[in-house]
Design an enzyme around this catalytic site. Sequence first.
Site, mmCIF file in Angstrom:
data_model
loop_
_atom_site.group_PDB
_atom_site.id
_atom_site.type_symbol
_atom_site.label_atom_id
_atom_site.label_comp_id
_atom_site.label_asym_id
_atom_site.label_seq_id
_atom_site.Cartn_x
_atom_site.Cartn_y
_atom_site.Cartn_z
ATOM 1 N N SER A 1 0.834 -1.197 0.000
ATOM 2 C CA SER A 1 0.000 0.000 0.000
ATOM 3 C C SER A 1 0.879 1.261 0.000
ATOM 4 O O SER A 1 1.688 1.436 -0.900
ATOM 5 C CB SER A 1 -0.955 -0.051 1.194
ATOM 6 N N ASP B 1 -9.999 -5.944 -4.090
ATOM 7 C CA ASP B 1 -9.499 -4.846 -3.270
ATOM 8 C C ASP B 1 -10.441 -3.642 -3.384
ATOM 9 O O ASP B 1 -10.737 -3.183 -4.489
ATOM 10 C CB ASP B 1 -8.094 -4.468 -3.731
ATOM 11 N N HIS C 1 -7.380 -6.090 0.169
ATOM 12 C CA HIS C 1 -6.220 -5.205 0.225
ATOM 13 C C HIS C 1 -5.005 -5.875 0.872
ATOM 14 O O HIS C 1 -3.910 -5.315 0.813
ATOM 15 C CB HIS C 1 -6.596 -3.939 0.993
#
Length: 258
Positions: A87, A208, A236
């Site tokens: 991320s 996601d 995610h």
Amino acid sequence: MSLHIEYSPRSGRPLLVLLHGWGLHSGVWQPVLPALQQHFDTVLVDLPGLGRSPALEGPCSVQALAAEVLQAVQQQLSESAIWLGWSLGGLVAAEAARQAPERVRALVTVASNPCFVAQHDWPCGMAPDTFDGFVSALASDPGRTLASFALLQSRGEGARDILRALKALLAESEPAALGDTLQLLAGDYRSTLGALTQPVLHILGGDDQLVPASVEAPLQQLQPQAQLHSYPGAGHLPFYSHRARFVEDLIAFVGGEL
């Protein structure tokens, strides 16, 4: 400044630097860490302003975070490593690869998007008004906002277990710079990825809610030389829901590229 960094014992295996995402800390890697450490020597970093690391003394930017992490890791390790970022950590790892290509021999990003917030020519991101609402909510109620963020991250296979794990991680630290680091996700980092010459692997989750699966094609177009894997059913945190495949893909990438 002194970052929170955990080094595994050196065994001569390939060196792997792991960077976490926004709001969390390096403990997010614990479920997959034993499997990774069978193949890699690991370096777990809490990013500046998050987890157990202090905030930057100057302006907060992805460039400044990457420089600080590079400097901190170099104090213990001078050789090049594979950098793996999840991320927000993917943006920082990519910037580290740009700043110090001699130190980053390969890059792996997981559930990362060079434009987390949609641009006119990059629609595969979060709507700007949705992001602005999230920023406002964080300012008024950080705890509730982090809980909502955890819920978004835990969609997909294994959602209940992932949400439970994220809530436990969030309770373990009080980040020093939640607001400043959140703003970093509004940036456009496509030029950073486009400038890289190292081997690159991108791993995405097909379900996601923060990095849409539609990013796969433009990401491949941005970096035609990169490898890209999308895991159907993963949210995610694909390294939680698809641990075995994640480790296998990482090992295959390292073995094939380095």
